[in-house]
Design a protein around this motif. Structure first.
Motif, PDB file in Angstrom:
ATOM      1  N   THR A  90       0.845  -1.190   0.000  1.00 44.34           N
ATOM      2  CA  THR A  90       0.000   0.000   0.000  1.00 44.34           C
ATOM      3  C   THR A  90       0.886   1.247   0.000  1.00 44.34           C
ATOM      4  N   HIS A 103       4.676   7.214   2.332  1.00 40.63           N
ATOM      5  CA  HIS A 103       4.843   6.017   3.166  1.00 40.63           C
ATOM      6  C   HIS A 103       4.433   4.793   2.351  1.00 40.63           C
ATOM      7  N   ASP A 140       0.440  12.330   0.858  1.00 37.75           N
ATOM      8  CA  ASP A 140      -0.316  13.517   1.261  1.00 37.75           C
ATOM      9  C   ASP A 140       0.325  14.739   0.610  1.00 37.75           C
ATOM     10  N   HIS A 199       0.818   5.571   0.756  1.00 34.72           N
ATOM     11  CA  HIS A 199       0.127   6.739   1.294  1.00 34.72           C
ATOM     12  C   HIS A 199       0.875   7.998   0.854  1.00 34.72           C
ATOM     13  N   LYS A 240      -3.371   5.761  -1.346  1.00 33.81           N
ATOM     14  CA  LYS A 240      -4.261   6.580  -0.523  1.00 33.81           C
ATOM     15  C   LYS A 240      -3.676   7.975  -0.386  1.00 33.81           C
TER      16      LYS A 240
END
Length: 222
Positions: A7, A102, A11, A9, A165
């Motif tokens: 996965t 991440h 931002d 991540h 994400k």
């Protein structure tokens, strides 16, 4: 390994810093005809050289395509090698503000060369391991209002469908432009006049996850 073990991540609100353009500098070295005959060939009879300097114009054009600010000798890469294309994509497209990323990914835990990498990994937290199969970097390009993500899958046999994400304020378009360097056979190589591996550009529908083929490099515009 299941297809969803990795996965990512990202931002866009967590900007690390503007990427220093000097990081895209390159190297060249004596390997076969890389220097004499590849970069410098004053005796060339095919109109490929600058008559004042003896440098090959086709090689200089390939270096300009990389948009690298400095080329240092020794240390380098053949302009038709399969590794040229990931470097070209990264050096030309991944410019902007580096984002905090991440990555959770399975990792290689076998024998390494040099051995200290294997020893170091035994005491490294999972989120910081150097031997992750899936690795990612991301930049924010303010002028284009894009997040650009460079993804590599080091696993020789396993492909991944990787959920990406984003932070709460990020907006991703329905179509994603992908630049992909990949071949089914990991041993595929390029030669002059026969390039089996090169960059393929395609658009894919964004559904919240990214298909990362085995032993591939991809650059996505989100």
């Amino acid at each position: 390994m299941s297809a969803l073990e990795a996965t990512i991540h990202i931002d866009p609100a967590r900007v690390v810093d503007e990427v220093d353009p000097r990081i895209y500098s390159g190297f060249t070295e004596h390997m076969g005809r890389c220097i004499y005959g590849g970069l410098y060939e004053p005796e060339n009879q095919h109109g490929l050289i600058d008559p004042k300097t003896g440098f090959r114009l086709d090689t200089l054009e390939a270096l300009r395509d990389l948009k690298i600010p400095v080329v240092r000798y020794p240390g380098g890469i053949d302009a038709v090698a399969t590794t040229y294309y990931p470097l070209q994509l990264f050096s030309t497209l991944m410019r902007g503000a580096a984002l905090n990323v991440h990555v959770s990914s399975p990792f290689y835990d076998g024998v390494t060369v040099p051995k200290f990498v294997q020893d170091l990994e035994k005491h490294t937290p999972e989120g910081s391991k150097l031997t992750k199969y899936v690795d990612v970097s991301a930049v924010l390009v303010q002028e284009e209002k894009e997040i650009r993500v460079a993804l590599v899958n080091r696993d020789a046999e396993q492909s991944f469908k990787v959920p990406i994400k984003f932070g709460p304020d990020a907006q991703v378009s329905d179509l994603v432009t992908v630049h992909e360097v990949w071949s089914e056979d990991i041993k595929t190589s390029n030669t002059f006049g026969d390039e089996k591996v090169k960059t393929v550009v395609k658009e894919v529908k964004w559904e919240g996850e990214f298909e990362l083929k085995k032993h591939s490099f991809q650059d996505a515009f989100l």
